[in-house]
Design an enzyme around this catalytic site. Structure first.
Site, PDB file in Angstrom:
ATOM      1  N   ASP A  71     -14.767 -47.986  16.619  1.00 17.34           N
ATOM      2  CA  ASP A  71     -13.910 -48.964  17.303  1.00 17.34           C
ATOM      3  C   ASP A  71     -12.669 -48.250  17.845  1.00 17.34           C
ATOM      4  O   ASP A  71     -12.277 -47.191  17.338  1.00 17.34           O
ATOM      5  CB  ASP A  71     -13.505 -50.048  16.299  1.00 17.34           C
ATOM      6  N   GLU A  72     -12.043 -48.819  18.862  1.00 12.99           N
ATOM      7  CA  GLU A  72     -10.789 -48.292  19.439  1.00 12.99           C
ATOM      8  C   GLU A  72     -10.919 -46.801  19.781  1.00 12.99           C
ATOM      9  O   GLU A  72     -10.043 -45.991  19.465  1.00 12.99           O
ATOM     10  CB  GLU A  72      -9.604 -48.511  18.472  1.00 12.99           C
ATOM     11  N   GLN A 121      -6.130 -49.438  27.651  1.00 13.92           N
ATOM     12  CA  GLN A 121      -5.266 -49.750  26.511  1.00 13.92           C
ATOM     13  C   GLN A 121      -4.981 -48.513  25.662  1.00 13.92           C
ATOM     14  O   GLN A 121      -4.642 -48.628  24.484  1.00 13.92           O
ATOM     15  CB  GLN A 121      -5.892 -50.857  25.661  1.00 13.92           C
TER      16      GLN A 121
END
Length: 752
Positions: free
Chosen positions: A228-229, A262
């Site tokens: 994730d991320e 992001q």
């Protein structure tokens, strides 16, 4: 083939997913990049993919490694997967990078010369050992602070560089000193059978690279690796994943979820190239774009798309929603930071009156120091709030230190305040020495100040402590003499922070965190200057200023149950969402931050704006000020942020503030009724000016011209330096050289 029961579970798993989400969940073997736009349901996709792997029999629970960045995210993911599977996932590795590395190293560390019982040093432990290494090498810890050196060492380790590799890359004296400390620190860590947090990553990569049989075993164990991320990974994390999933003949079942738009943590070592180059690294990768947003209105998304489109380094995506167009983005220009805060709080009050809960409202800003004026206004208006991911302005350690310095100058008997500042910054006055000074003061029935001012008389005090106390008290005595001369509080505070060595200490840290603390202190100087500008020379003294600070800090601790407005920096806002969002300080040099302009990191600042915009669900306000005092500087004219100019014009509702609202002007603000000067200082914010307005009663000829000599009832003689529309005159006063904006109709100024 899964049985009919499992087939039903698989069908249930895919229900309600949109087409790209479904594609990502059912993807077979091979590398997968899930490019997940803001609010597009990435966690849902990740957890459903894990459950799908198990339900289809493509992986057992103990063959899956799911990596997150925080323990909270790992717990949430594990809980969701367990609900989807209907049974425990205890055998599955759902954890942070550092937890996974620690588990691997508990088995493999002996290969690198550690025992399985190695100690993990947290940051305070690490800093203590770095400090000892600095001392052992004979370097000055004030010039080469453990914080600054620790930051450099951490950056090097995240790049998989050891002390020697770091030394080869750098040339300056500071960096060569870091290399010396780095080498000793590493030897000492190993001798103590310890690893710091960065070592967990580095040593895991080491053991996978050095021992092919270990790599083969873990690559075979984890048939599927999910991350994730991914845009937040650093080089060491990237290399670890490359080894586990890539490698020679590796399974290549690496699924990463992230959004290059992001990627905002380069200061922590994150490298946006990891996600941008994924498809190059894995040429057979499948790329799935999640572009449907379930959070925001289309106007907000189009605003975010419009801004981020100006970045060159990005992966193309276009967020959309079926939630409708919604409200236009509100851009508001205010006169200064006080007017900005009053406008924002006024809107919050209006929204709450209309039935909005305070908990639905968030205010974002680029740097922590910006929260001060807003916090003061919220306190004055009795609007409850919380600061997320940070500390309320007057509760921050550096602010408490500065206030304690002023407290001791005003009240030399305050033992608590004296104890706080005596060794802050560190100057060799330890707790034992302080205890002896306090005990001596009690025994002799004298103040702590008197005892410290004569350290040679304190029994049991060592020579070094006597020397340190003598130097410290020499500085404090000089500062107290200045206070007794009646110098303005702002000047006194600036002198305190400079002459105590506090600002030099922070500067020597050479870290982003220390720079933020310096900005907070400069903002406190601005608080003091505002107090001075509105002060009554006879009544408003240092104790009145400190009393005002104490009252604000006390109000900060009160809460009610009607909900709290949330305040935070834009960096802390990532991953959150609120129905109504205010982004303050949208000016060049503030946001984008001047540092990003100097260092060429504007693209990351633009990604930060994208993150801020996409937190809003239905209402978004962007505010900027025509002039602002930034970090204690004189008010500067500010250009609107370039990001405001990048918003598609048809999405924006722009308004300027009609009234003049110059902050600590010493005169009544334009558009505000005249009031008598307050005789005591109250918490800054709200009202018609920051600290209360000047006396009414400007008299005589109101037609001033540039060059006119004038006399002000409080500030004395001055000269008009400019005249502005609306009856506003700018006067430079001879007493302190300051320039103040005054309303000619109300301010007590006359021509000479």
């Amino acid at each position: 083939m899964p049985d009919s029961f499992a087939q039903d579970r698989i069908e249930q798993l895919l229900e309600g997913l949109n087409e790209p989400q479904r594609e990502a969940v059912v993807h077979g073997d091979g590398p997968l990049l899930i490019l997940a736009g803001a609010g597009s349901g990435k966690t849902r996709v990740l957890t459903h993919r894990v459950a799908h792997l198990v339900h289809t029999g493509r992986a057992r629970t103990n063959e899956i490694l799911a990596i997150t960045f925080t323990n909270k995210a790992a717990q949430e993911m594990r809980g969701r997967v367990e609900r989807l599977l209907g049974h425990s996932t205890r055998a599955m590795w759902v954890m942070t990078f550092h937890s996974a590395c620690a588990r691997i190293l508990r088995s493999e560390a002996p290969r690198l010369g550690y025992t399985r019982q190695f100690t993990i040093y947290d940051q305070p432990d690490s800093r203590r050992l770095i400090k000892r290494s600095i001392d052992d090498l004979g370097f000055d810890p004030k010039r080469f602070t453990p914080g600054a050196i620790g930051h450099q060492i951490s950056d090097a380790k995240n790049q998989l560089r050891d002390a020697e590799a770091y030394r080869q890359l750098v040339g300056g004296y500071f960096e060569q000193t870091v290399a010396d400390v780095f080498a000793l620190y590493e030897r000492e860590l190993h001798r103590m059978n310890a690893m710091d947090f960065d070592d967990l990553l580095v040593r895991t990569v080491n053991v996978l690279e050095l021992f092919p049989e270990v790599l083969a075993r873990y690559a075979a164990t984890f048939r599927h690796v999910l991350v994730d991320e991914y845009q937040d990974t650093n080089h060491a994390q990237y290399r670890m994943l490359q080894l586990l999933a890539g490698g020679d003949g590796g399974h290549r079942n690496l699924a990463v979820v992230g959004d290059d738009a992001q990627s905002i943590y380069s200061f922590r070592g994150a490298d946006v190239r990891n996600i941008l180059d994924f498809a190059d690294e894995f040429s057979d990768a499948t790329v799935v774009k999640l572009e449907q947003n379930y959070r925001s209105t289309q106007n907000i998304l189009d605003a975010a798309n419009g801004v981020i489109a100006h970045n060159r380094d990005q992966m193309d995506k276009d967020l959309w929603t079926d939630l409708g167009a919604g409200e236009l983005v509100k851009v508001r220009e205010l006169e200064d930071e006080h007017a900005e805060a009053r406008y924002v709080v006024g809107e919050i009050e209006r929204l709450v009156d209309e039935g909005v809960s305070r908990s639905e409202i968030a205010c974002f800003y680029r740097t922590n120091a910006q929260s001060r004026v807003l916090e003061d206004t919220l306190v004055r208006r009795d609007v409850s709030y919380q600061v997320v991911g940070g500390t309320k302005f007057y509760e921050r350690a550096e602010i408490k230190d500065a206030v304690a310095y002023l407290t001791v100058l005003g009240n030399p008997q305050d033992v608590i305040a004296f104890t706080r500042i005596a060794n802050s910054p560190r100057r060799g006055i330890g707790q034992t020495s302080l205890s002896r000074v306090i005990s001596h003061a009690d025994t002799m029935d004298i103040s702590i100040w008197e005892a410290a001012a004569d350290p040679a008389s304190v029994p049991g005090l060592g020579t070094a402590a006597v020397r340190s106390l003598t130097r410290f008290m020499g500085t404090m005595i000089e500062l107290r003499a200045r206070m007794e001369e009646g110098v303005p509080v702002g000047d006194l505070l600036e002198a305190v922070l400079t002459e105590s060595g506090y600002l030099d200490w922070l500067e020597a840290e050479r870290t982003i965190e220390a720079q933020g603390r310096t900005e907070n202190l400069q903002e406190l100087i601005e608080v003091a200057r505002e107090f001075d500008a509105a002060a009554d020379a006879d009544n408003d003294t240092l104790d009145v200023f400190l009393q005002g600070i104490a009252l604000v800090a006390d109000a900060d601790t009160r809460q009610d149950d009607t909900g709290l407005v949330t305040l935070m920096t834009l960096h802390n806002a990532k991953g959150l969402e609120y129905p109504i969002v205010f982004i303050l300080g949208c000016e060049e040099g503030v946001f984008p931050h001047s540092r990003s302009i100097d260092e060429g990191t504007l693209e990351e600042e633009r990604r930060l704006m994208y993150v801020g915009i996409t937190r809003a669900m239905r209402d978004l306000y962007l505010t900027h000020a025509r002039r602002r005092s930034v970090f204690g500087s004189a008010p500067n004219y500010g250009l609107p942020s370039r990001f405001l100019g990048e918003l598609p014009s048809h999405l924006v509702d722009r308004k300027e503030s009609g009234a003049m609202t110059w902050g600590p002007a010493g005169g009544v603000l334009a558009g505000a009724p005249a009031r008598g000067r307050a005789t005591s200082w109250s918490a800054p914010a709200g009202g018609s000016s920051a600290w209360g307005a000047a006396p009414s009663g400007g008299g005589g000829d109101l037609s001033f011209r540039t060059g006119d000599d004038v006399l002000h009832a409080a500030f004395g003689s001055g000269v008009v330096t400019s005249v502005e529309p609306g009856g506003i005159v700018v006067v430079r006063f001879a007493s302190d050289g300051s320039e103040r904006k005054l309303m000619a109709e109300y301010a007590p100024i006359t021509k000479r």
